[in-house]
Every structure is written in C-alpha cells, then in structure tokens.
Design an enzyme around this catalytic site. Structure first.
Site, PDB file in Angstrom:
ATOM      1  N   GLN A 159       0.822  -1.291  -0.122  1.00 22.50           N
ATOM      2  CA  GLN A 159       0.044  -0.147  -0.144  1.00 22.50           C
ATOM      3  C   GLN A 159       0.668   1.337  -0.047  1.00 22.50           C
ATOM      4  O   GLN A 159       2.007   1.361   0.410  1.00 22.50           O
ATOM      5  CB  GLN A 159      -0.860  -0.037   1.203  1.00 22.50           C
ATOM      6  CG  GLN A 159      -1.987  -1.021   1.262  1.00 22.50           C
ATOM      7  CD  GLN A 159      -2.938  -1.036   0.183  1.00 22.50           C
ATOM      8  OE1 GLN A 159      -3.287   0.210  -0.120  1.00 22.50           O
ATOM      9  NE2 GLN A 159      -2.989  -1.944  -0.529  1.00 22.50           N
ATOM     10  N   CYS A 160       0.401   2.503  -0.597  1.00 24.10           N
ATOM     11  CA  CYS A 160       0.969   3.627  -0.511  1.00 24.10           C
ATOM     12  C   CYS A 160       1.221   4.046   0.990  1.00 24.10           C
ATOM     13  O   CYS A 160       0.432   3.698   1.751  1.00 24.10           O
ATOM     14  CB  CYS A 160      -0.039   4.607  -1.311  1.00 24.10           C
ATOM     15  SG  CYS A 160       0.235   6.402  -0.873  1.00 24.10           S
ATOM     16  N   PRO A 161       2.390   4.679   1.281  1.00 26.45           N
ATOM     17  CA  PRO A 161       3.369   5.124   0.310  1.00 26.45           C
ATOM     18  C   PRO A 161       4.519   4.342   0.427  1.00 26.45           C
ATOM     19  O   PRO A 161       5.565   4.734   0.071  1.00 26.45           O
ATOM     20  CB  PRO A 161       3.778   6.335   1.116  1.00 26.45           C
ATOM     21  CG  PRO A 161       3.608   6.003   2.687  1.00 26.45           C
ATOM     22  CD  PRO A 161       2.488   5.130   2.611  1.00 26.45           C
ATOM     23  N   ASN A 211       0.505  10.767  -2.747  1.00 21.40           N
ATOM     24  CA  ASN A 211       0.553   9.794  -1.978  1.00 21.40           C
ATOM     25  C   ASN A 211       0.863  10.035  -0.401  1.00 21.40           C
ATOM     26  O   ASN A 211       1.144  11.247  -0.232  1.00 21.40           O
ATOM     27  CB  ASN A 211       1.592   8.730  -2.235  1.00 21.40           C
ATOM     28  CG  ASN A 211       3.004   9.461  -2.304  1.00 21.40           C
ATOM     29  OD1 ASN A 211       3.673   9.718  -1.513  1.00 21.40           O
ATOM     30  ND2 ASN A 211       3.339   9.821  -3.724  1.00 21.40           N
ATOM     31  N   MET A 212       0.653   9.052   0.357  1.00 23.16           N
ATOM     32  CA  MET A 212       0.700   9.322   1.857  1.00 23.16           C
ATOM     33  C   MET A 212       2.121  10.000   2.382  1.00 23.16           C
ATOM     34  O   MET A 212       2.423  11.012   3.477  1.00 23.16           O
ATOM     35  CB  MET A 212       0.444   8.382   2.714  1.00 23.16           C
ATOM     36  CG  MET A 212       0.082   8.718   4.272  1.00 23.16           C
ATOM     37  SD  MET A 212      -1.100   9.960   4.218  1.00 23.16           S
ATOM     38  CE  MET A 212      -2.559   9.236   3.529  1.00 23.16           C
TER      39      MET A 212
END
Length: 226
Positions: free
Chosen positions: A9-11, A209-210
C-alpha cells in the site's frame, strides 16, 4: 537493483524506492514492480521532483515496471543548484531582476495571491459533526470562501472522504479549478480514490500519496483543517 512492491500500500513503494536511490551507485537503474497505475504515477512524480530519468512499461494486467536512474554526483549538484536558484526567484531578487520583470511583456498581470506555507487539509465530505447534509453544505461553502480570501492557500490536500470533492460530480469543482488556475496546488490521495472507486474520476488537480501528504503537512507553516 530490483524492488518488488506489488501488493504494498501507498506510500511503501515510494519510500522503498527513495531508500534504494539514496544507497544506489550513481547512474544505477532501480527497477520497481508495482500492481497499479497510481503507484506508477507516484513513483514518476517522485523521480521528476528529484530531477531523475524515469520510464515505465505495463508487463501484464496488474503488473507495471518503473525504472528510475539514480543521479550522478554532478547531476545532483546541478539539481540542488537549480532548486536553490528557483527558490531565490520565488523569495525575492535583485533590483535589476525587478526592473527586468517590470519591463517585460510577460510579467504577470496579477500578483501571486498564494500564502507560502499555508496548507489546507480536507479529510471529509462534511464540515463538522451532527447533520451530514448540513456538513456537506458547510464544506461547499468553506471551499467557496477560500476563493474569496486575500491570501489563497499554497496547497490543498484531499484524502479519505475529502477525495470526493475533487472528482466528477462535485459541487465544488468550479471553485477548485478557479484556485488551481491561480497557482494553488491541489492534491488528492490516490489510495483514497481507489478505495471509493474514483480512480478515473479525478476532475481537478493531481494524484498524490501518503508520503507526500506527510511531507507537505510537516513542512507547512500553517495547516487549516475545517
């Protein structure tokens, strides 16, 4: 060097690639495998931000390979110098620079209305708690009110339920596009868009993105979260 970031998953894909680039030999190509287009966009944006060469190919239905070339020492120095020069242009300049700007036909007709370091965070479809319909109306009003301020934000971040405001059908698109046209950076979380099935519905701004969201928020001078 190869990085398999499929299923992550991001990031994480961005963070792992960033670490690999920091330890890579100058000129080395980092190959990253990911399983969605949002990750490809995030990696390409990160490479572009660092002034690095990048490319990608679609290997299968849900498999992409992103290649990023680590910078050589002289390239890094040039990029840092260019960034510093750009910052100097933004922060101020010499009297000669001002004279040139004033005498140029390309000088902007209006001053930059953005307040440097001001970041607005929209994390919900509603403003406040209580009645959802009222909350949505209040948030729409808040986004319009932003366009009327003397100082516009430098960046507006949208995530979780807030991601819906930047997509097709949003009641605030006209206001957001107006601010974007004046230089306001509008970024929406890619993971959130995918979660709500809006990956192809983004109508204003770009995907982020995070990692970048955290970077924008921690470096902000002022964060406003309605």
């Amino acid at each position: 060097m190869k990085i398999d970031a499929r299923g992550k998953q991001c990031p994480l894909p961005v963070i792992e690639t960033k670490k690999a680039l920091e330890s890579a030999v100058p000129g080395e190509v980092i190959e990253v495998l990911v399983d969605n287009e949002i990750a490809v966009q995030n990696l390409s944006k990160m490479a572009n931000h660092k002034g690095l060469e990048s490319s990608f190919v679609k290997l299968a239905e849900r498999e992409y390979q992103v290649c990023i070339k680590a910078a050589k020492a002289e390239d890094t120095a040039s990029h840092v110098k260019a960034e510093k020069k750009e910052e100097e242009k933004t922060e101020g300049g010499t009297a000669q620079d001002l004279e040139k700007a004033e005498g140029s036909e390309e000088t902007a007709c209006y001053p930059d209305a953005r307040k440097k370091g001001l970041v607005v965070v929209i994390s919900s479809g509603e403003m406040g708690n209580g009645d959802d319909a009222l909350g949505k109306l209040l948030m729409k009003g808040f986004l319009f009110a932003l366009t009327q301020q003397d100082a516009l934000p430098q960046t507006i971040l949208f995530y979780n339920g807030g991601a819906k405001w930047t997509c097709e059908g949003s009641d605030a698109l006209e206001d957001l596009k107006s601010m974007e046209a004046q230089g306001v950076e509008i970024l929406t979380c890619g993971t959130c868009l995918n979660h709500y099935g809006l990956g192809d519905k983004l109508a204003v701004g770009g995907v982020t993105n995070m990692y970048e969201i955290a970077e924008k928020m921690t470096s902000a001078k002022l964060i406003v979260k309605p």
